[in-house]
Scaffold this motif. Structure first.
Motif, PDB file in Angstrom:
ATOM      1  N   ASN A  44      17.075  -2.756   0.364  1.00  0.00           N
ATOM      2  CA  ASN A  44      15.632  -2.949   0.479  1.00  0.00           C
ATOM      3  C   ASN A  44      15.264  -4.251  -0.216  1.00  0.00           C
ATOM      4  O   ASN A  44      15.701  -4.507  -1.343  1.00  0.00           O
ATOM      5  N   SER A  45      14.485  -5.119   0.449  1.00  0.00           N
ATOM      6  CA  SER A  45      14.104  -6.395  -0.168  1.00  0.00           C
ATOM      7  C   SER A  45      12.696  -6.797   0.235  1.00  0.00           C
ATOM      8  O   SER A  45      12.216  -6.433   1.318  1.00  0.00           O
ATOM      9  N   TRP A  46      12.022  -7.531  -0.663  1.00  0.00           N
ATOM     10  CA  TRP A  46      10.705  -8.086  -0.358  1.00  0.00           C
ATOM     11  C   TRP A  46      10.450  -9.313  -1.222  1.00  0.00           C
ATOM     12  O   TRP A  46      10.970  -9.436  -2.327  1.00  0.00           O
ATOM     13  N   ASN A  47       9.646 -10.237  -0.697  1.00  0.00           N
ATOM     14  CA  ASN A  47       9.158 -11.365  -1.495  1.00  0.00           C
ATOM     15  C   ASN A  47       7.650 -11.532  -1.399  1.00  0.00           C
ATOM     16  O   ASN A  47       7.074 -12.357  -2.100  1.00  0.00           O
ATOM     17  N   VAL A  64      12.845  -9.616  -4.485  1.00  0.00           N
ATOM     18  CA  VAL A  64      13.252  -8.437  -5.255  1.00  0.00           C
ATOM     19  C   VAL A  64      14.055  -7.520  -4.339  1.00  0.00           C
ATOM     20  O   VAL A  64      13.603  -7.145  -3.261  1.00  0.00           O
ATOM     21  N   THR A  65      15.248  -7.165  -4.769  1.00  0.00           N
ATOM     22  CA  THR A  65      16.173  -6.369  -3.959  1.00  0.00           C
ATOM     23  C   THR A  65      16.488  -5.053  -4.649  1.00  0.00           C
ATOM     24  O   THR A  65      16.746  -5.029  -5.856  1.00  0.00           O
ATOM     25  N   THR A  66      16.450  -3.988  -3.890  1.00  0.00           N
ATOM     26  CA  THR A  66      16.888  -2.676  -4.347  1.00  0.00           C
ATOM     27  C   THR A  66      18.042  -2.214  -3.470  1.00  0.00           C
ATOM     28  O   THR A  66      17.924  -2.201  -2.242  1.00  0.00           O
ATOM     29  N   TYR A 277      10.297  -1.427   8.403  1.00  0.00           N
ATOM     30  CA  TYR A 277       9.565  -2.576   7.869  1.00  0.00           C
ATOM     31  C   TYR A 277       8.162  -2.124   7.503  1.00  0.00           C
ATOM     32  O   TYR A 277       7.509  -1.387   8.265  1.00  0.00           O
ATOM     33  N   THR A 278       7.680  -2.535   6.332  1.00  0.00           N
ATOM     34  CA  THR A 278       6.349  -2.158   5.873  1.00  0.00           C
ATOM     35  C   THR A 278       5.306  -3.030   6.564  1.00  0.00           C
ATOM     36  O   THR A 278       5.262  -4.243   6.348  1.00  0.00           O
ATOM     37  N   SER A 287       8.333  -4.667   2.380  1.00  0.00           N
ATOM     38  CA  SER A 287       9.784  -4.615   2.331  1.00  0.00           C
ATOM     39  C   SER A 287      10.418  -4.457   3.702  1.00  0.00           C
ATOM     40  O   SER A 287       9.845  -3.881   4.624  1.00  0.00           O
ATOM     41  N   THR A 288      11.638  -4.972   3.795  1.00  0.00           N
ATOM     42  CA  THR A 288      12.551  -4.692   4.901  1.00  0.00           C
ATOM     43  C   THR A 288      13.645  -3.790   4.360  1.00  0.00           C
ATOM     44  O   THR A 288      14.288  -4.113   3.360  1.00  0.00           O
ATOM     45  N   ASN A 289      13.835  -2.657   5.000  1.00  0.00           N
ATOM     46  CA  ASN A 289      14.764  -1.651   4.521  1.00  0.00           C
ATOM     47  C   ASN A 289      15.807  -1.369   5.590  1.00  0.00           C
ATOM     48  O   ASN A 289      15.472  -1.045   6.724  1.00  0.00           O
ATOM     49  N   LEU A 290      17.093  -1.530   5.242  1.00  0.00           N
ATOM     50  CA  LEU A 290      18.194  -1.262   6.159  1.00  0.00           C
ATOM     51  C   LEU A 290      19.136  -0.247   5.517  1.00  0.00           C
ATOM     52  O   LEU A 290      19.349  -0.279   4.307  1.00  0.00           O
TER      53      LEU A 290
END
Length: 308
Positions: A44-47, A64-66, A277-278, A287-290
Motif C-alpha cells: 500500500n502506498s500514497w503520496n 509512505v508505504t505500508t 485505489y482510494t 492510496s494504491t493497494n495491491l
C-alpha cells in the motif's frame, strides 16, 4: 519544533480490511472439515492525502508505504458455517524526511460466518449471510505516531450482514458492517483533540462499512469488481500543519478488482490477486493497494459436500 505535516495511512481500521479479499467479505464457504490457509502479501502506498477535505502532498514524507504479510485461513465447520482468521505482520516506511517507520505484528482477527438462508428461484439463487468477528492487537505497538503506526490499538467487535445473488455464474454481493471500537491508552498523560484532555485514554469513534462486489463466479474461479466505503461515526479533522491523531475522522471510498483461481499447478493450490485505489477520502492517504496470495486446501475427516 514545528509539527511536520502528515496524512493518515490507509491502515484499515478493522484489522487489515483490504486483505480480506477471499473469505470474510465474500459469499464463499468451505466444505465441512476443509481448511483453506496460506500467506497474503499486501503493498500500500500514497503520496497525496486529504487533510480534512483539503487534498495535498508533503515533501517531508515523500511516498509512505505500508507492506504486510498475513497468514489467513478459513475452516468449514459445516457447509453453511465457517470460521476465519487473520494474523498480519506490518511494516511502514516514508521515502523522505527524518521520520522512521515501524514494524511488528498488528491485530489478530477471528470471524464466525453463518449462512442461514439459501433460496433457489429458478436459475437465481439468493443467500443471506451473517458474520460476527473480533480483532485485537497482537503486540504492544505505538499507536501515537501516525502515519507510521502499524495499527490503531483498539479491540474491535464486528457485525456484518451480507446478501448474495447469483444467476448463470454472474453474481452481486452487498454487505454492511458495524465496528464497535474500545478505548485506547496512549504512552502520555495528556493530549489535544478539539480540547485538552488530561488523560492517557482516548475514546475511539465507531466505524460503518459497506461493500459491493459484482462479477463472475464458478466453483474454481472468481473475477469481480469491488466498491467499498469506510466511514467513522464521529471524530474530528486533522488540524492544519499538525500530525494526525488516532481518533480523527477517517473516511475512504475505494474501487478495485479481485481474482481467485483454484487448482493452479498442484491441485490443492489456490492463487489470489487484486488491488484497489482510494477515489475519495477524508483524513486519509489516497492510496494504491495491491495484494497477492497463495492458499492450500486440506481435508480433515470425510466430506461429501463440495465447496460452494
Amino acid at each position: 519544533m514545528q509539527h511536520i505535516r502528515m496524512g493518515i495511512l490507509c491502515l484499515l481500521l478493522c484489522a487489515t480490511h483490504s486483505l480480506r479479499a477471499q473469505m470474510d467479505i465474500d459469499a464463499l464457504f468451505m466444505g465441512k472439515g476443509q481448511l483453506c490457509t496460506g500467506p497474503m502479501y499486501m503493498h500500500n502506498s500514497w503520496n497525496n492525502y486529504w487533510e480534512g477535505t483539503l487534498k495535498r502532498d508533503n515533501p517531508n514524507l515523500g511516498t509512505v508505504t505500508t507492506q504486510s504479510i498475513s497468514l489467513m485461513g478459513m475452516y468449514g465447520i459445516r457447509k453453511n458455517i465457517a470460521v476465519f482468521y487473520n494474523l498480519p505482520y506490518v511494516i511502514t516506511n516514508p521515502s523522505a524526511g527524518q521520520w522512521k517507520g515501524q514494524r511488528g505484528f498488528q491485530d489478530a482477527s477471528l470471524w464466525l460466518k453463518y449462512k442461514p438462508v439459501t433460496k433457489q428461484m429458478g436459475k437465481t439463487q439468493l443467500s443471506v449471510i451473517g458474520l460476527l468477528g473480533v480483532s485485537t492487537p497482537l503486540s504492544n505497538y505505538s499507536k501515537d505516531m501516525l502515519p507510521f503506526s502499524i495499527g490503531m490499538g483498539s479491540t474491535n467487535g464486528h457485525a456484518r450482514l451480507m446478501v448474495d445473488v447469483i444467476r448463470n455464474n454472474w453474481f452481486a454481493t452487498a454487505s454492511m458492517t458495524y465496528v464497535l471500537r474500545s478505548n485506547v491508552q496512549l504512552d502520555r498523560t495528556a493530549y489535544y483533540t478539539t480540547q485538552m484532555h488530561y488523560s492517557n485514554e482516548v475514546a475511539m469513534p465507531n466505524v460503518t462499512q459497506w461493500n459491493l462486489r459484482l462479477g463472475y463466479r464458478t466453483n474454481k474461479m472468481v473475477a469481480e469488481a469491488v466498491l467499498d466505503n469506510m466511514t467513522t461515526q464521529g471524530g474530528f479533522d486533522m488540524t492544519r500543519n499538525n500530525m494526525p491523531f488516532i481518533s480523527n475522522r477517517m473516511n475512504a471510498t475505494r474501487l478495485g478488482v479481485h481474482f481467485k483461481q483454484e487448482e493452479v499447478g498442484l491441485k490443492p493450490l489456490t492463487v489470489l490477486a487484486g488491488g484497489n485505489y482510494t477515489i475519495a477520502g477524508r483524513n486519509m492517504g489516497q492510496s494504491t493497494n495491491l495484494y497477492a496470495g497463495l492458499a492450500w486446501i486440506f481435508q480433515f475427516g470425510k466430506n461429501n459436500n463440495t465447496k460452494k
